[in-house]
Scaffold this active site. Structure first.
Site, mmCIF file in Angstrom:
data_model
loop_
_atom_site.group_PDB
_atom_site.id
_atom_site.type_symbol
_atom_site.label_atom_id
_atom_site.label_comp_id
_atom_site.label_asym_id
_atom_site.label_seq_id
_atom_site.Cartn_x
_atom_site.Cartn_y
_atom_site.Cartn_z
ATOM 1 N N ASN A 7 0.862 -1.192 0.000
ATOM 2 C CA ASN A 7 0.000 0.000 0.000
ATOM 3 C C ASN A 7 0.891 1.233 0.000
ATOM 4 O O ASN A 7 1.463 1.585 1.024
ATOM 5 C CB ASN A 7 -0.896 -0.033 1.251
ATOM 6 C CG ASN A 7 -1.790 1.196 1.346
ATOM 7 O OD1 ASN A 7 -1.907 1.965 0.390
ATOM 8 N ND2 ASN A 7 -2.423 1.368 2.497
ATOM 9 N N TRP A 8 0.994 1.865 -1.177
ATOM 10 C CA TRP A 8 1.898 3.020 -1.310
ATOM 11 C C TRP A 8 1.287 4.293 -0.722
ATOM 12 O O TRP A 8 1.966 5.314 -0.648
ATOM 13 C CB TRP A 8 2.245 3.251 -2.781
ATOM 14 C CG TRP A 8 3.178 2.238 -3.371
ATOM 15 C CD1 TRP A 8 3.703 1.131 -2.769
ATOM 16 C CD2 TRP A 8 3.722 2.256 -4.710
ATOM 17 N NE1 TRP A 8 4.526 0.464 -3.635
ATOM 18 C CE2 TRP A 8 4.553 1.124 -4.837
ATOM 19 C CE3 TRP A 8 3.564 3.097 -5.807
ATOM 20 C CZ2 TRP A 8 5.235 0.830 -6.019
ATOM 21 C CZ3 TRP A 8 4.247 2.815 -6.981
ATOM 22 C CH2 TRP A 8 5.074 1.686 -7.085
ATOM 23 N N LYS A 9 -0.005 4.236 -0.398
ATOM 24 C CA LYS A 9 -0.708 5.434 0.126
ATOM 25 C C LYS A 9 -0.490 6.611 -0.843
ATOM 26 O O LYS A 9 -0.536 6.393 -2.047
ATOM 27 C CB LYS A 9 -0.251 5.725 1.550
ATOM 28 C CG LYS A 9 -0.338 4.486 2.441
ATOM 29 C CD LYS A 9 -0.191 4.789 3.892
ATOM 30 C CE LYS A 9 -0.255 3.494 4.684
ATOM 31 N NZ LYS A 9 -0.280 3.717 6.113
ATOM 32 N N HIS A 91 -9.684 0.722 4.489
ATOM 33 C CA HIS A 91 -8.431 0.995 5.208
ATOM 34 C C HIS A 91 -8.721 1.997 6.327
ATOM 35 O O HIS A 91 -9.543 2.897 6.171
ATOM 36 C CB HIS A 91 -7.378 1.556 4.239
ATOM 37 C CG HIS A 91 -6.022 1.623 4.863
ATOM 38 N ND1 HIS A 91 -5.648 2.668 5.685
ATOM 39 C CD2 HIS A 91 -4.970 0.765 4.826
ATOM 40 C CE1 HIS A 91 -4.417 2.445 6.113
ATOM 41 N NE2 HIS A 91 -3.983 1.300 5.605
ATOM 42 N N GLU A 93 -7.223 4.504 7.352
ATOM 43 C CA GLU A 93 -7.049 5.924 7.007
ATOM 44 C C GLU A 93 -8.262 6.458 6.256
ATOM 45 O O GLU A 93 -8.569 7.643 6.348
ATOM 46 C CB GLU A 93 -5.743 6.118 6.218
ATOM 47 C CG GLU A 93 -4.554 5.998 7.154
ATOM 48 C CD GLU A 93 -3.260 5.552 6.505
ATOM 49 O OE1 GLU A 93 -3.139 5.595 5.270
ATOM 50 O OE2 GLU A 93 -2.365 5.139 7.269
ATOM 51 N N GLU A 159 -5.528 -5.112 10.570
ATOM 52 C CA GLU A 159 -4.572 -4.022 10.756
ATOM 53 C C GLU A 159 -4.937 -3.254 12.021
ATOM 54 O O GLU A 159 -5.795 -2.348 11.971
ATOM 55 C CB GLU A 159 -4.638 -3.062 9.572
ATOM 56 C CG GLU A 159 -4.208 -3.675 8.269
ATOM 57 C CD GLU A 159 -3.558 -2.634 7.380
ATOM 58 O OE1 GLU A 159 -2.375 -2.777 7.100
ATOM 59 O OE2 GLU A 159 -4.228 -1.662 7.021
ATOM 60 N N GLY A 169 -1.135 5.683 13.349
ATOM 61 C CA GLY A 169 -0.613 4.651 14.256
ATOM 62 C C GLY A 169 0.482 5.167 15.170
ATOM 63 O O GLY A 169 0.898 6.327 15.086
ATOM 64 N N SER A 209 3.326 -1.963 10.548
ATOM 65 C CA SER A 209 4.770 -1.886 10.833
ATOM 66 C C SER A 209 5.532 -3.162 10.479
ATOM 67 O O SER A 209 6.479 -3.529 11.169
ATOM 68 C CB SER A 209 5.007 -1.527 12.304
ATOM 69 O OG SER A 209 4.492 -0.256 12.592
ATOM 70 N N GLY A 230 2.830 -1.083 4.347
ATOM 71 C CA GLY A 230 2.795 0.329 3.968
ATOM 72 C C GLY A 230 4.203 0.865 3.788
ATOM 73 O O GLY A 230 4.839 0.661 2.752
ATOM 74 N N GLY A 231 4.725 1.515 4.826
ATOM 75 C CA GLY A 231 6.017 2.198 4.760
ATOM 76 C C GLY A 231 7.133 1.380 4.119
ATOM 77 O O GLY A 231 7.852 1.890 3.242
HETATM 78 C C1 PEP Z 1 -1.010 0.332 6.419
HETATM 79 O O1 PEP Z 1 -1.276 1.496 6.694
HETATM 80 O O2 PEP Z 1 -1.793 -0.355 5.775
HETATM 81 C C2 PEP Z 1 0.246 -0.236 6.897
HETATM 82 C C3 PEP Z 1 0.314 -1.530 7.063
HETATM 83 O O3 PEP Z 1 1.257 0.650 7.089
HETATM 84 P P1 PEP Z 1 2.707 0.351 7.721
HETATM 85 O O4 PEP Z 1 3.218 -0.921 7.107
HETATM 86 O O5 PEP Z 1 3.514 1.553 7.325
HETATM 87 O O6 PEP Z 1 2.508 0.238 9.193
#
Ligand code: PEP
Length: 251
Positions: A7-9, A91, A93, A159, A169, A209, A230-231
């Site tokens: 998920n590149w957001k 999601h 967000e 999540e 988060g 994370s 994500g990140g």
């Molecule tokens: C997300 O927001 O879907 C997510 C998993 O982010 P991260 O991996 O950055 O915690």
């Protein structure tokens, strides 16, 4: 086969960067046989990112209507036309920043299925909330009127909002045994709704994370078969290492 959703957001900022990141992910993934990756970039980059072999694409969202006068929205058919296989729905967000309710999420699931997309339904509790009632409510309302046949195409991503690395988060990862008990709880609710046979077949992913250093700990059970990242999916080198580690687990 483990599945990994990237998920590149709202990243990166340029099409050239998106193309370079996708190329790096594709060349890492094509050498690996035990994983399927779905990259979910911002909509505007989808025309440049062509799915191949085990590297597919998905939307981060879609609208609940199929077409019409809905300014700023993207339909499931548009995603399909851009060769997406998947779409993330619900999601945290979007639930929190865009006010998406379980009813909206249910309508989006219906729209995704009508558009021949595979939805990834995200569920998770906020810090301080009790997991049970929140997840049960999100699943029961989110899956309202979804038939057994339709459920087969849906994956659930657990999540916990507090475990997401940025934004809403805290960045404190969820302990692997907490993720496992959440997955078991999700299967219990799915069993109540659809029966045990089907509930055991549904793919459950964990997200929050996850990076190359902790990835193995979430997949060492037969309940969690995928990850939503994500990140760490924005860093080509980190994500390549993560994919290689998951591939080596031979799930
Ligand atoms: C997300 O927001 O879907 C997510 C998993 O982010 P991260 O991996 O950055 O915690």
């Amino acid at each position: 086969m483990a599945f990994i959703i990237a998920n590149w957001k709202m990243n990166p900022q340029k099409a050239s960067e998106a193309k370079a990141l996708f190329e790096a992910v594709s060349s890492a993934a094509k050498r690996l046989n035990n994983i399927e990756v779905a990259v979910c970039p911002p909509f505007c980059f989808l025309p440049f990112l062509k799915p191949k072999k085990n590297i597919l694409t998905g939307g981060q969202d879609l609208f609940w209507e199929l077409q019409g006068a809905y300014t700023g929205e993207i339909s499931g058919k548009m995603l399909k036309d851009l060769e997406c296989d998947y779409v993330i729905i619900g999601h945290s967000e979007r639930r929190l920043n865009a006010g998406e309710t379980n009813e909206i999420i249910n309508a989006k699931l219906q729209a995704a299925l009508k558009s021949d997309l595979k939805p990834i339904l995200c569920v998770g509790e906020k810090q301080g909330e009790e997991l049970g009632p929140v997840i049960a409510g999100q699943l029961e309302a989110g899956l309202k009127n979804i038939s057994k046949n339709q459920l087969r195409d849906i994956a659930i991503a657990y999540e916990p909002i507090w475990a997401i690395s940025s934004g809403l988060g805290t960045g404190n990862p969820c302990k692997p045994d907490e993720a496992l008990s959440a997955a078991l709880f999700i299967r219990k609710i799915l069993t109540n709704l659809y029966g045990r046979y089907l509930a055991e077949k549904i793919k459950i992913a964990y997200g929050g994370s996850v990076d190359a250093s902790n990835v193995g700990s979430y997949l060492q059970n037969n309940q969690i078969g995928g990850l939503l990242v994500g990140g760490a999916s924005l860093d080509a080198d980190e994500f390549r290492k993560l994919l290689e580690k998951v591939n080596d687990l031979q799930i």
